[in-house]
Design a protein around this motif. Structure first.
Motif, PDB file in Angstrom:
ATOM      1  N   HIS A  87      -9.449   1.984   5.439  1.00 14.56           N
ATOM      2  CA  HIS A  87      -8.987   2.351   4.120  1.00 14.56           C
ATOM      3  C   HIS A  87      -8.835   1.252   3.504  1.00 14.56           C
ATOM      4  O   HIS A  87      -8.983   0.118   3.985  1.00 14.56           O
ATOM      5  CB  HIS A  87      -7.550   3.068   4.320  1.00 14.56           C
ATOM      6  CG  HIS A  87      -6.728   2.278   5.298  1.00 14.56           C
ATOM      7  ND1 HIS A  87      -5.922   1.379   4.702  1.00 14.56           N
ATOM      8  CD2 HIS A  87      -6.678   2.310   6.819  1.00 14.56           C
ATOM      9  CE1 HIS A  87      -5.224   1.001   5.869  1.00 14.56           C
ATOM     10  NE2 HIS A  87      -5.619   1.505   7.051  1.00 14.56           N
ATOM     11  N   GLU A 132     -10.523  -4.872   7.752  1.00 10.00           N
ATOM     12  CA  GLU A 132      -9.413  -4.031   7.820  1.00 10.00           C
ATOM     13  C   GLU A 132      -9.468  -3.090   8.834  1.00 10.00           C
ATOM     14  O   GLU A 132      -8.586  -2.701   9.755  1.00 10.00           O
ATOM     15  CB  GLU A 132      -8.983  -3.574   6.592  1.00 10.00           C
ATOM     16  CG  GLU A 132      -7.928  -2.543   6.345  1.00 10.00           C
ATOM     17  CD  GLU A 132      -6.654  -3.273   6.430  1.00 10.00           C
ATOM     18  OE1 GLU A 132      -6.504  -3.976   7.210  1.00 10.00           O
ATOM     19  OE2 GLU A 132      -5.866  -2.638   5.550  1.00 10.00           O
ATOM     20  N   ASP A 171      -6.517   0.724   0.792  1.00  8.93           N
ATOM     21  CA  ASP A 171      -5.307   0.689  -0.255  1.00  8.93           C
ATOM     22  C   ASP A 171      -4.447  -0.666  -0.319  1.00  8.93           C
ATOM     23  O   ASP A 171      -3.841  -0.929  -1.250  1.00  8.93           O
ATOM     24  CB  ASP A 171      -4.305   1.772  -0.022  1.00  8.93           C
ATOM     25  CG  ASP A 171      -4.012   2.044   1.490  1.00  8.93           C
ATOM     26  OD1 ASP A 171      -4.718   1.367   2.338  1.00  8.93           O
ATOM     27  OD2 ASP A 171      -2.990   2.797   1.531  1.00  8.93           O
ATOM     28  N   ASN A 172      -4.701  -1.418   0.927  1.00 11.58           N
ATOM     29  CA  ASN A 172      -4.418  -2.905   0.625  1.00 11.58           C
ATOM     30  C   ASN A 172      -5.494  -3.869   0.043  1.00 11.58           C
ATOM     31  O   ASN A 172      -5.385  -4.789  -0.768  1.00 11.58           O
ATOM     32  CB  ASN A 172      -4.041  -3.568   2.158  1.00 11.58           C
ATOM     33  CG  ASN A 172      -2.616  -2.971   2.386  1.00 11.58           C
ATOM     34  OD1 ASN A 172      -2.544  -2.252   3.341  1.00 11.58           O
ATOM     35  ND2 ASN A 172      -1.343  -3.359   1.723  1.00 11.58           N
ATOM     36  N   ALA A 215       0.829  -1.172  -0.033  1.00 11.50           N
ATOM     37  CA  ALA A 215       0.067   0.090  -0.181  1.00 11.50           C
ATOM     38  C   ALA A 215       0.964   1.418  -0.094  1.00 11.50           C
ATOM     39  O   ALA A 215       2.105   1.032   0.370  1.00 11.50           O
ATOM     40  CB  ALA A 215      -0.957  -0.135   1.197  1.00 11.50           C
ATOM     41  N   ASN A 216       0.419   2.187  -0.398  1.00 13.56           N
ATOM     42  CA  ASN A 216       0.920   3.726  -0.411  1.00 13.56           C
ATOM     43  C   ASN A 216       1.879   3.906  -1.796  1.00 13.56           C
ATOM     44  O   ASN A 216       1.288   4.962  -2.206  1.00 13.56           O
ATOM     45  CB  ASN A 216       1.552   4.116   0.667  1.00 13.56           C
ATOM     46  CG  ASN A 216       0.829   3.995   2.216  1.00 13.56           C
ATOM     47  OD1 ASN A 216      -0.530   3.978   1.983  1.00 13.56           O
ATOM     48  ND2 ASN A 216       1.563   3.719   3.320  1.00 13.56           N
ATOM     49  N   GLY A 256       3.307  -0.016   2.949  1.00 13.89           N
ATOM     50  CA  GLY A 256       2.296   0.127   3.840  1.00 13.89           C
ATOM     51  C   GLY A 256       2.716   1.026   4.871  1.00 13.89           C
ATOM     52  O   GLY A 256       3.467   2.016   4.722  1.00 13.89           O
ATOM     53  N   SER A 257       2.464   0.661   6.190  1.00 13.89           N
ATOM     54  CA  SER A 257       2.906   1.283   7.327  1.00 13.89           C
ATOM     55  C   SER A 257       4.131   0.598   7.928  1.00 13.89           C
ATOM     56  O   SER A 257       4.640   0.909   9.049  1.00 13.89           O
ATOM     57  CB  SER A 257       1.784   1.210   8.335  1.00 13.89           C
ATOM     58  OG  SER A 257       1.373  -0.199   8.782  1.00 13.89           O
ATOM     59  N   ARG A 299       0.728   5.297  12.338  1.00 12.38           N
ATOM     60  CA  ARG A 299      -0.318   6.394  11.942  1.00 12.38           C
ATOM     61  C   ARG A 299      -0.252   7.476  12.876  1.00 12.38           C
ATOM     62  O   ARG A 299      -0.436   8.691  12.612  1.00 12.38           O
ATOM     63  CB  ARG A 299      -1.698   5.811  11.657  1.00 12.38           C
ATOM     64  CG  ARG A 299      -1.952   4.939  10.621  1.00 12.38           C
ATOM     65  CD  ARG A 299      -3.408   4.555  10.322  1.00 12.38           C
ATOM     66  NE  ARG A 299      -4.064   5.471   9.588  1.00 12.38           N
ATOM     67  CZ  ARG A 299      -4.254   5.523   8.302  1.00 12.38           C
ATOM     68  NH1 ARG A 299      -3.833   4.634   7.536  1.00 12.38           N
ATOM     69  NH2 ARG A 299      -5.122   6.188   7.617  1.00 12.38           N
ATOM     70  N   THR A 346       0.222  -0.651  12.799  1.00 10.48           N
ATOM     71  CA  THR A 346      -0.411   0.380  11.693  1.00 10.48           C
ATOM     72  C   THR A 346      -0.844   1.447  12.719  1.00 10.48           C
ATOM     73  O   THR A 346      -0.706   2.650  12.252  1.00 10.48           O
ATOM     74  CB  THR A 346      -1.349  -0.142  10.665  1.00 10.48           C
ATOM     75  OG1 THR A 346      -0.996  -1.352   9.993  1.00 10.48           O
ATOM     76  CG2 THR A 346      -1.947   0.966  10.093  1.00 10.48           C
ATOM     77  N   ARG A 367       7.888   8.174   8.999  1.00 10.41           N
ATOM     78  CA  ARG A 367       7.719   6.894   9.421  1.00 10.41           C
ATOM     79  C   ARG A 367       9.137   6.115   9.409  1.00 10.41           C
ATOM     80  O   ARG A 367       9.352   5.017   9.947  1.00 10.41           O
ATOM     81  CB  ARG A 367       6.861   6.247   8.432  1.00 10.41           C
ATOM     82  CG  ARG A 367       5.381   6.381   8.908  1.00 10.41           C
ATOM     83  CD  ARG A 367       4.302   5.555   8.135  1.00 10.41           C
ATOM     84  NE  ARG A 367       2.883   5.582   8.577  1.00 10.41           N
ATOM     85  CZ  ARG A 367       2.059   5.028   7.973  1.00 10.41           C
ATOM     86  NH1 ARG A 367       2.244   4.489   6.856  1.00 10.41           N
ATOM     87  NH2 ARG A 367       0.944   5.025   8.431  1.00 10.41           N
ATOM     88  N   PHE A 392      -0.307   7.784  -0.425  1.00 11.61           N
ATOM     89  CA  PHE A 392      -0.622   7.323   1.179  1.00 11.61           C
ATOM     90  C   PHE A 392      -2.131   7.278   1.236  1.00 11.61           C
ATOM     91  O   PHE A 392      -3.084   8.021   0.722  1.00 11.61           O
ATOM     92  CB  PHE A 392      -0.232   8.545   2.113  1.00 11.61           C
ATOM     93  CG  PHE A 392      -0.870   8.279   3.649  1.00 11.61           C
ATOM     94  CD1 PHE A 392      -0.083   7.042   4.245  1.00 11.61           C
ATOM     95  CD2 PHE A 392      -1.640   8.992   4.100  1.00 11.61           C
ATOM     96  CE1 PHE A 392      -0.631   6.794   5.491  1.00 11.61           C
ATOM     97  CE2 PHE A 392      -2.187   8.596   5.409  1.00 11.61           C
ATOM     98  CZ  PHE A 392      -1.438   7.476   6.241  1.00 11.61           C
ATOM     99  N   ASP A 393      -2.632   6.179   1.651  1.00  9.71           N
ATOM    100  CA  ASP A 393      -4.060   5.605   1.878  1.00  9.71           C
ATOM    101  C   ASP A 393      -4.956   5.391   0.375  1.00  9.71           C
ATOM    102  O   ASP A 393      -5.978   5.040   0.511  1.00  9.71           O
ATOM    103  CB  ASP A 393      -4.925   6.689   2.789  1.00  9.71           C
ATOM    104  CG  ASP A 393      -4.573   6.175   4.121  1.00  9.71           C
ATOM    105  OD1 ASP A 393      -4.041   5.086   4.610  1.00  9.71           O
ATOM    106  OD2 ASP A 393      -5.123   6.808   4.952  1.00  9.71           O
TER     107      ASP A 393
HETATM  108  N1  HSE Z   1      -2.182   3.215   4.096  1.00  5.70           N
HETATM  109  C1  HSE Z   1      -2.308   2.362   5.198  1.00  5.70           C
HETATM  110  C2  HSE Z   1      -1.010   3.035   6.165  1.00  5.70           C
HETATM  111  C3  HSE Z   1      -1.738   1.142   4.757  1.00  5.70           C
HETATM  112  O1  HSE Z   1       0.169   3.441   5.535  1.00  5.70           O
HETATM  113  O2  HSE Z   1      -1.229   3.248   7.224  1.00  5.70           O
HETATM  114  C4  HSE Z   1      -1.285   0.144   6.051  1.00  5.70           C
HETATM  115  O3  HSE Z   1      -2.611  -0.216   6.610  1.00  5.70           O
END
Ligand code: HSE
Length: 306
Positions: free
Chosen positions: A136, A128, A138-139, A13-14, A258-259, A185, A181, A232, A19-20
């Motif tokens: 969200h 999720e 995105d995954n 993801a991302n 992703g995260s 976030r 995650t 991150r 992002f998201d």
């Molecule tokens: N878009 C999400 C994030 C993906 O980066 O927090 C992880 O669940």
């Protein structure tokens, strides 16, 4: 059909700038699940192998999404779910999404396909949300649609399928540390500078254009994250070294999957993906952190029956 076995794939993801909203589907790693119709009503998780996860449907991401679909479809039977978990929870390659999407994708097959992919995605998002604390897709979307997807909006849910240039490969390194995650976030700012936002939306737009026009140079020029990565990356030991070495080895780009803590790169061609894999490996080999490494063509099919 009474029962099916599926492979629900890992996803990234991302994709740096998205992002998201952006994500893509991997080929070489995924959860296996068996979904079975039963006379007993409700959702019953009967087997979980691989990782220690809750059996109560209301506490399990696959169970929560399944309950959402069941409550809508109201069949006069129930479902049993077996989960053979291969994707480590908290690895950053869509572990919870694979389970949440897998149960409802398979139930839809057993129900005779009453729902389209967008509706299946919406049910999976409920699962999720249990894992990440917010909805969200995105995954979830790339697991269900395959390939690259862009989540245009979640209310109403609108998923766009982005074409995948055929020579595109992903290399993923998963250092064995866990990042939740919700924690990843929590380190993000709630407001961002306009200049950074301009850079970011220019990159998202140009990345999508590059995918449509098979322009690998433009993919390379677009894979930057001005907003999330600076915050991150501090959570991932040796992130900058892995990123720099991957780019030196010819990757089109590298970023947090992703995260996190997984780090993804994209390459033109399998050969370069292997060279990049060696470069990534070399960084973690010098540390005491264990890692897993995956090279994958982009999976344009998504979840499949096995
Ligand atoms: N878009 C999400 C994030 C993906 O980066 O927090 C992880 O669940």
């Amino acid at each position: 059909m009474k029962e099916i076995k599926i492979l629900s794939p890992a996803t990234v993801a991302n994709v740096s700038c998205g992002f998201d909203v952006l994500g893509f589907c991997l080929e070489s790693i995924g959860d296996e699940m068996v979904i079975r119709k039963t006379n007993k009503k409700g959702i019953h998780i009967t087997k979980i192998e691989g990782y220690d996860l809750p059996y109560e449907a209301e506490k399990n991401v696959a169970g929560v999404s399944a309950l959402a679909m069941l409550n809508d479809a109201k069949p006069d039977f129930g479902f049993e779910i077996e989960i053979y978990k291969k994707i480590k929870p908290g690895s950053g390659i869509g572990s919870s999404s694979a389970s949440a999407a897998g149960s409802v994708w398979a139930m839809n097959e057993l129900l005779g396909r009453p729902y389209n992919k967008t509706e299946i995605t919406a049910f999976a998002m409920k699962g999720e949300a249990l894992a990440s604390g917010c909805e969200h897709a995105d995954n979830i979307a790339p697991a269900i649609f395959g390939g690259f997807t862009l989540v245009k909006s979640i209310a109403p849910l609108k998923v766009l399928e982005i074409p995948t240039p055929v020579e595109l490969y992903a290399t993923i390194i998963h250092p064995e540390i866990e990042i939740k995650t919700s924690e990843a976030r929590a380190v993000l700012p709630t407001e961002i500078q306009l200049s950074k936002a301009i850079t970011q939306w220019a990159n998202v737009g140009s990345l999508i254009h590059a995918m449509h026009s098979n322009d690998y140079d433009l993919i390379k020029a677009s894979l930057h994250d001005a907003i999330v990565e600076p915050h991150r990356s501090k959570l991932i030991p040796h992130f900058n070294a892995v990123k720099n070495e991957s780019i030196k080895a010819g990757a089109l780009g590298a970023g947090i999957s992703g995260s996190g803590p997984s780090i993804f790169t994209l390459s033109k061609g399998k050969e370069n993906a292997s060279v990049v894999a060696e470069a990534m490996k070399k960084v973690y080999s010098k540390t005491n952190i264990n890692y897993n490494l995956y090279i994958s063509k982009i999976n344009t099919q998504g979840i499949k029956i096995i």
